[in-house]
Design a protein around this motif. Structure first.
Motif, mmCIF file in Angstrom:
data_model
loop_
_atom_site.group_PDB
_atom_site.id
_atom_site.type_symbol
_atom_site.label_atom_id
_atom_site.label_comp_id
_atom_site.label_asym_id
_atom_site.label_seq_id
_atom_site.Cartn_x
_atom_site.Cartn_y
_atom_site.Cartn_z
ATOM 1 N N LEU A 21 0.524 1.471 58.974
ATOM 2 C CA LEU A 21 1.852 2.018 58.780
ATOM 3 C C LEU A 21 1.864 3.382 58.085
ATOM 4 C CD1 LEU A 21 4.820 1.053 59.158
ATOM 5 C CD2 LEU A 21 4.716 0.239 56.800
ATOM 6 N N SER A 22 2.504 4.341 58.715
ATOM 7 C CA SER A 22 2.718 5.624 58.046
ATOM 8 C C SER A 22 3.730 5.383 56.952
ATOM 9 C CB SER A 22 3.267 6.647 59.028
ATOM 10 O OG SER A 22 2.293 6.967 59.974
ATOM 11 N N THR A 23 3.522 5.993 55.824
ATOM 12 C CA THR A 23 4.395 5.695 54.702
ATOM 13 C C THR A 23 4.258 6.769 53.630
ATOM 14 O OG1 THR A 23 5.003 3.905 53.176
ATOM 15 C CG2 THR A 23 2.662 4.321 53.473
ATOM 16 N N VAL A 24 4.902 6.541 52.519
ATOM 17 C CA VAL A 24 4.761 7.461 51.394
ATOM 18 C C VAL A 24 4.147 6.672 50.258
ATOM 19 C CG1 VAL A 24 5.982 8.805 49.666
ATOM 20 C CG2 VAL A 24 6.730 8.859 52.049
ATOM 21 N N HIS A 25 3.055 7.165 49.781
ATOM 22 C CA HIS A 25 2.405 6.450 48.689
ATOM 23 C C HIS A 25 3.118 6.701 47.373
ATOM 24 C CE1 HIS A 25 -0.677 4.636 46.214
ATOM 25 N NE2 HIS A 25 -0.554 5.676 45.412
ATOM 26 N N LEU A 26 3.381 5.596 46.679
ATOM 27 C CA LEU A 26 3.994 5.693 45.355
ATOM 28 C C LEU A 26 3.060 4.974 44.392
ATOM 29 C CD1 LEU A 26 6.563 7.153 45.540
ATOM 30 C CD2 LEU A 26 7.801 5.013 45.652
ATOM 31 N N PRO A 27 2.750 5.575 43.266
ATOM 32 C CA PRO A 27 1.852 4.924 42.306
ATOM 33 C C PRO A 27 2.620 3.882 41.517
ATOM 34 C CG PRO A 27 2.555 7.034 41.454
ATOM 35 C CD PRO A 27 3.192 6.893 42.800
ATOM 36 N N LEU A 28 2.925 2.779 42.182
ATOM 37 C CA LEU A 28 3.793 1.754 41.608
ATOM 38 C C LEU A 28 3.342 1.272 40.241
ATOM 39 C CD1 LEU A 28 5.894 1.665 43.595
ATOM 40 C CD2 LEU A 28 4.562 0.009 44.891
ATOM 41 N N GLU A 29 2.054 0.993 40.170
ATOM 42 C CA GLU A 29 1.529 0.460 38.931
ATOM 43 C C GLU A 29 1.722 1.479 37.806
ATOM 44 O OE1 GLU A 29 -2.150 -1.337 39.965
ATOM 45 O OE2 GLU A 29 -2.721 -1.398 37.840
ATOM 46 N N GLU A 30 1.407 2.726 38.138
ATOM 47 C CA GLU A 30 1.552 3.800 37.166
ATOM 48 C C GLU A 30 3.011 3.953 36.743
ATOM 49 O OE1 GLU A 30 -0.457 5.526 35.533
ATOM 50 O OE2 GLU A 30 0.934 7.007 34.695
ATOM 51 N N ILE A 31 3.891 3.773 37.687
ATOM 52 C CA ILE A 31 5.310 3.881 37.375
ATOM 53 C C ILE A 31 5.698 2.824 36.340
ATOM 54 C CG2 ILE A 31 7.623 3.505 38.333
ATOM 55 C CD1 ILE A 31 6.669 4.863 40.903
ATOM 56 N N GLY A 32 5.239 1.615 36.592
ATOM 57 C CA GLY A 32 5.531 0.542 35.647
ATOM 58 C C GLY A 32 4.925 0.841 34.282
ATOM 59 N N ARG A 33 3.702 1.302 34.306
ATOM 60 C CA ARG A 33 2.999 1.584 33.066
ATOM 61 C C ARG A 33 3.756 2.655 32.287
ATOM 62 N NH1 ARG A 33 -1.841 3.667 34.907
ATOM 63 N NH2 ARG A 33 -2.213 1.710 35.997
ATOM 64 N N GLN A 34 4.142 3.670 33.014
ATOM 65 C CA GLN A 34 4.807 4.774 32.345
ATOM 66 C C GLN A 34 6.171 4.380 31.789
ATOM 67 O OE1 GLN A 34 5.653 9.095 33.909
ATOM 68 N NE2 GLN A 34 3.494 8.599 34.134
ATOM 69 N N ALA A 35 6.859 3.551 32.529
ATOM 70 C CA ALA A 35 8.160 3.098 32.044
ATOM 71 C C ALA A 35 7.986 2.342 30.740
ATOM 72 C CB ALA A 35 8.832 2.214 33.089
ATOM 73 N N ALA A 36 6.985 1.484 30.726
ATOM 74 C CA ALA A 36 6.749 0.679 29.521
ATOM 75 C C ALA A 36 6.280 1.567 28.375
ATOM 76 C CB ALA A 36 5.722 -0.401 29.815
ATOM 77 N N ARG A 37 5.493 2.551 28.705
ATOM 78 C CA ARG A 37 5.005 3.437 27.657
ATOM 79 C C ARG A 37 6.117 4.289 27.086
ATOM 80 N NH1 ARG A 37 0.035 5.620 30.278
ATOM 81 N NH2 ARG A 37 -1.587 4.045 29.954
ATOM 82 N N SER A 38 6.876 4.887 27.954
ATOM 83 C CA SER A 38 7.917 5.783 27.456
ATOM 84 C C SER A 38 8.943 4.993 26.652
ATOM 85 C CB SER A 38 8.584 6.533 28.596
ATOM 86 O OG SER A 38 9.325 5.655 29.393
ATOM 87 N N ALA A 39 9.204 3.769 27.119
ATOM 88 C CA ALA A 39 10.154 2.961 26.365
ATOM 89 C C ALA A 39 9.592 2.639 24.989
ATOM 90 C CB ALA A 39 10.471 1.670 27.114
ATOM 91 N N ALA A 40 8.293 2.517 24.911
ATOM 92 C CA ALA A 40 7.692 2.182 23.627
ATOM 93 C C ALA A 40 7.658 3.390 22.708
ATOM 94 C CB ALA A 40 6.285 1.657 23.835
#
Lengths: 362, 362
Positions: free
Chosen positions: B309-328
């Motif tokens: 499948l052609s698609t757009v790669h999103l660094p999902l895990e990194e997104i989650g990590r960053q959200a948790a980090r920034s919130a912290a």
DNA sequence: TTCGTACTGGCAAGCGCTTTCCACGGGTAT
DNA sequence: ATACCCGTGGAAAGCGCTTGCCAGTACGAA
């Protein structure tokens, strides 16, 4: 984290904290209507949110369910987690998540953390293991769980019980008939063909994997077939891929001779099966033309895979739900908790009829 | 849930609870070596596990990170959850999971529950919405979050900020460049072909979906192509499947005329794309021969799908990590928190060259 | 009218821990 | 020798809530 407290609400409403507590946070005794209204209004206007920690401390219960999985991003565990989550919702509890990579030491730590938070119950998902290097870890985990149970905790383990756990009370295991189902799969596969079977399994000592291997072999035996060769590899896609490469080489090599039978690969879980399939494909082999592939679990996300994967359906969500329920003491040796069952699903990936090469729609 | 307490440990060691606390549960003041040893030994022999609730109550902090997702079994959220979980581990915290089905009211409830448990931070994943029927729910959610922040909480929102949230302090959003990436995808797709584009999107008002649609249209426009038709459906596999059926019918109907261009279907997420692909396939259409299909997210489990499948790669895990980090409060407007980027991946499902029908290995 | 009963709301004692403050002893500087 | 400071362990006051118990009230029964 300083929110308004019960005492503040009580003061504003002109009542005692005891009364406020009774009206706001469920109690057998509900104060008079007028007072109750006044309290509720005060709470509302202050935006009061009860401090669950304090409540927990006072009531010594936390409304928490601990869940350990190997990896939450693995669809197998994600499905189970959904079930647990659902059960938690029913019980008006929240789930506390821990990922352990399958290491008994991490699991032990997670259990300790759950115990520290006074989780009302704990659900342990993920294959148990009997490898010697895990001996110590398993023992510690068992000890930790025993202690937790002895202190009144409830645990639900999915699949195999923890090796060495001895708690009499509060210890429940949700049995998954891996062996029986694998046997059925073997029987189903063996029925209409004669081919060489190969099993791609996880490392030795992984109960889930070993059970499925054993069951499959038994199924073959009962169909009068010889035992299949077993390739041990990692219990994930990469492992399946690796094994797939090795098998592909073998298939390619034997092709000239051409009177060798087609290979039927049974990977002990869907993800490994997909890995193996990807490996074959990467070497220009086609499924099921050049080899049949079957998995186990019937992962939802993988159902659109083509050729459609033969597998064994497991009610993952239900398994999670039941583990959480039984741990909660609900429906355990009572009504409702029927044993887990699954069923074999034969799809395109193990079809016998040679597909006309142009037509590969499943 | 009665485990041994600090006081018991202290008594056994012949010291005061204060001292025991200091040696066992990290403090600036560490008592003398001999005393410390005695306490530790007493704790060990009693199997002491600190009561996190009591600790939390005393310190007013809980070591908890709240995470809301629509559905933990959805691989998109599961990947994010893994990232959050990782960040939690770094911070020595545990994650508290809530699933909301995307309903703002449930999210509000979840936030309230997190606040009640005095979660140190909250991560909200899942598409924000601006639908009118969600108006009220969104307002309440925003109010709840504001209150939580005002009380010193930290929240990390993934994607779009909550509509109506006004908290100045402690409110972070991890921006995902959905629009830009969708535009890039459109450009990439438009580059080497001329075909009719159709967008399969979620219901109107879903920010993520709307952004991707908007971006895609913009990309088409900048390539000098007319805007694509948009089909609105559910933001999941079933929705994609449904839309796929409709489109399949259209393709089949137009085939006779045959001078119609090939259809290129852009589904706003991978799961929908897979659904659409399955629908086409169920009606004997082949991808990319009869239609091209592209998705968005680059879900890991779906990478073995064929045609790829052609698609757009999103660094999902990194997104989650960053959200948790920034919130912290970590790495927020400090170093380390680089903006989220993704990239277009063109694979087989949108290839232009007509495949010889026998050869469909990607 | 007088009990007994049945409620009601409030008081206060925790739940298990942290942390401020205090008392105390030994060391150094004066 | 006196004054002072630092480092130690302990006492005690909470953190925010629940709940057993008690006193006060109102009621129906006698």
């Amino acid at each position: 984290m300083a929110a308004s407290t019960l005492t503040e609400v009580a003061r504003l409403a002109g009542v005692s904290p005891a009364t406020a507590s009774r009206v706001l946070n469920g109690s057998a005794r509900i104060p008079g209507k007028d007072i109750a209204d006044r309290v509720r209004q005060a709470a509302e206007s202050l935006g009061y949110i009860p401090n669950a920690q304090a409540q927990g401390l006072a009531k010594s219960s936390s409304g928490l369910i601990g869940l350990t999985v190997h990896d939450i991003a693995d669809p197998y565990f994600a499905a189970i987690a959904r079930g647990v989550q659902e059960a938690a919702r029913e019980q008006h509890k929240m789930v506390l998540l821990a990922t352990t990579e399958g290491a008994p030491e991490s699991e032990k730590e997670a259990v300790a953390a759950f115990a520290a938070r006074r989780a009302d119950s704990i659900v342990i998902a993920g294959s148990r293991t009997s490898r010697t290097e895990d001996r110590e870890g398993n023992t510690e985990l068992a000890a930790e769980l025993d202690r937790y149970c002895r202190n009144g905790g409830h645990v639900g383990v999915i699949g195999h019980g923890i090796v060495g756990a001895t708690a009499a009370e509060g210890y429940h295991v949700v049995n998954v008939p891996n062996q029986e189902l694998a046997a059925q799969l073997a029987t189903g596969l063996a029925a209409s063909r004669e081919e060489d079977f190969v099993i791609v399994g996880g490392r030795e000592g992984l109960f889930t994997s070993d059970d499925r291997i054993r069951g499959f072999q038994r199924g073959l035996a009962s169909a009068g077939l010889p035992a299949a060769e077993v390739i041990r590899t990692d219990f994930n896609r990469a492992g399946g891929f690796e094994a797939g490469l090795a098998l592909a080489a073998r298939i390619t090599a034997s092709q000239p001779g051409s009177e060798t039978k087609r290979l039927c690969i049974f990977a002990v879980n869907d993800v490994m099966a997909i890995g193996a399939a990807a490996a074959l494909r990467s070497l220009e082999l086609r499924i099921p033309r050049d080899a049949a592939v079957a998995g186990f679990d019937d992962i939802e996300t993988l159902r659109d895979f083509r050729p459609a994967l033969s597998t064994v359906h497991l009610p993952l969500e239900e398994i999670g739900r039941q583990a959480a329920r039984s741990a909660a003491g609900l429906s355990y040796d009572g009504a409702g908790s029927s044993p887990i069952t699954g069923h074999v699903i034969l799809r395109r990936s193990t079809e016998v009829a040679q597909p006309s090469s142009a037509e590969s729609v499943a």
